[in-house]
Design an enzyme around this catalytic site. Structure first.
Site, PDB file in Angstrom:
ATOM      1  CG  ASP A  73      42.288  45.309  31.572  1.00 60.91           C
ATOM      2  OD1 ASP A  73      41.986  44.219  31.047  1.00 60.91           O
ATOM      3  OD2 ASP A  73      41.599  46.348  31.456  1.00 60.91           O
ATOM      4  CG  ASP A 103      36.253  41.624  36.248  1.00 57.03           C
ATOM      5  OD1 ASP A 103      36.326  41.048  35.156  1.00 57.03           O
ATOM      6  OD2 ASP A 103      35.927  42.822  36.363  1.00 57.03           O
ATOM      7  CD  GLU A 135      36.609  43.644  29.682  1.00 52.07           C
ATOM      8  OE1 GLU A 135      35.396  43.458  29.455  1.00 52.07           O
ATOM      9  OE2 GLU A 135      37.028  44.092  30.791  1.00 52.07           O
ATOM     10  CD  GLU A 136      37.535  45.662  33.919  1.00 53.50           C
ATOM     11  OE1 GLU A 136      36.517  46.336  33.645  1.00 53.50           O
ATOM     12  OE2 GLU A 136      37.496  44.626  34.599  1.00 53.50           O
ATOM     13  CG  HIS A 357      34.604  46.634  38.507  1.00 59.26           C
ATOM     14  ND1 HIS A 357      34.066  47.415  37.514  1.00 59.26           N
ATOM     15  CD2 HIS A 357      35.285  45.637  37.869  1.00 59.26           C
ATOM     16  CE1 HIS A 357      34.397  46.925  36.323  1.00 59.26           C
ATOM     17  NE2 HIS A 357      35.135  45.832  36.521  1.00 59.26           N
TER      18      HIS A 357
END
Length: 384
Positions: A73, A103, A135-136, A357
């Site tokens: 994700d 990421d 995970e995020e 991000h």
């Protein structure tokens, strides 16, 4: 190998696997690739059927070996100013841009690219590829997958989690515990506040107590803590409640998190808040409304990664990268969950957390190449 990794990365970035959306298309693509290149692939769907974890194995079905771990994700691109399509791989000099480039689809692409050479190598121990969902938003996928792997008898010796570390070795990180606390009071006219139960007021009292605990945590610093800051931190991310100036708000919500440096700190905070709610807040709220209540929802409780004096994964990666320098980081990963499963764990992957991000997220070809060199060395280590 680098060109093939770039091609795989382009495909992975094209799947908009934002945590709020399904990752099934990307999982199906990876499963097809890995099975075609000799891996045994297992998919584990979540309760909704819209998400899945993957655990693929190359090599013999024996204990030991290495897990190469990454999350599928990515964070949203909403309201970010990108200079290219975030879900299309864009080249800029030596950089590869796209959402998830560092990421952490860059590491995943490198691990997938290794499937073909690994499947043609007479491995004595397995290499497992572990790719998770969500995970995020609290390591939801890994938290569900780890007990399933234990139930099935998997016992890898070590795990390399490929979060972006500039290919530096990270041997420890704080935990991450996230909560939403809801206050149910009693609405009423603002001219008679004593006849209602102001949920916002009690939420503010709760936050005040939480901030007091945050200060106390600074006195509980473990000896020789290497984190920055060295204590367990607390952050209030959102406080919401009320509809108008003249209405007593009947509902309020507080989103908050803490990042423990030691498990005892998390319990210290939770016990103190529970006692405060039960002995002070609820009795006061229920004097006016016997139905008043306070509910705490656990969004995620992810274990920290504890630095260990004996860490085979750290030692192996140090040997392969030629850099024995090891650090710790304040951000959280799935590494602590693998450590709880009994593996030695290290965090090491291409790209920088400083790019994660953000708009125009990128990974460099140089670091992808370094990652491939490390993974080739891991292949040799399980073949020896």
């Amino acid at each position: 190998m680098l060109k093939e990794t770039e091609a795989i990365l382009a495909d992975l970035i094209s799947f908009p696997t934002v945590s709020s959306d399904s990752n099934l298309d990307m999982m199906a693509w990876m499963a097809n690739w890995l099975e075609h290149h000799g891996a045994k692939v297992e998919l584990f769907a979540d309760a909704s059927g819209a998400k899945a974890n993957m655990f693929a194995t190359i090599g013999p079905d024996v204990p030991g070996g290495v897990v190469l771990s990454g999350h599928s994700d990515v964070v949203p691109v909403t309201d970010q100013l990108w200079h290219s399509n975030p879900f299309h791989l864009t080249e800029r000099d030596d950089l590869l841009l796209g959402r998830g480039a560092c990421d952490m689809k860059g590491f995943i692409a490198a691990a997938i690219a290794m499937a073909d050479p690994l499947s043609k190598t007479p491995l004595k121990r397995p290499v497992h590829l572990c790719f998770t969902h969500d995970e995020e938003v609290g390591c939801m996928g890994a938290r569900a997958l780890v007990p399933e792997l234990e139930r099935r008898g998997y016992a890898p010796r070590m795990a390399i989690v490929g979060e972006p570390t500039d290919m530096k070795i990270i041997e420890g990180h704080k935990g991450c515990c996230e909560y939403t606390c809801r206050f149910h009071g009693l609405e009423g006219h603002g001219s008679a506040p004593e006849r209602g139960v102001n949920a916002v007021e009690y939420a503010v009292r709760y936050v005040t107590r939480l901030m007091s605990l945050a200060e106390q945590l600074k006195t509980r610093v473990p000896a020789n803590s290497r984190f920055d800051p060295p204590w367990t931190t607390v952050n209030v991310g959102r406080l919401h409640g009320g509809v108008a100036h003249n209405v007593i708000p009947g509902l309020a919500e507080v989103d908050w998190e803490m990042r423990p440096v030691q498990s005892g700190d998390a319990q210290f905070v939770k016990d103190a808040l529970e006692a405060y709610v039960e002995t002070e807040l609820l009795p006061a709220m229920r004097k006016v409304n016997p139905e008043a209540r306070v509910e705490t929802q656990v969004i995620g409780e992810v274990a920290g990664l504890e630095p260990m004096s004996d860490n085979a994964a750290r030692d192996l990666v140090a040997q392969l990268t030629g850099d024995a320098t090891c650090g710790v980081v304040p951000f959280s990963t799935e590494g602590g969950l693998f450590q709880e499963m009994g593996m030695s764990v290290v965090i090491c992957g291409p790209g920088s957390i400083a790019q994660a991000h953000k708009p125009d997220e990128f990974v460099s070809r140089q670091q992808l190449s370094q990652c491939l060199t490390m993974l080739e060395g891991i292949g040799r280590s399980v073949a020896a």
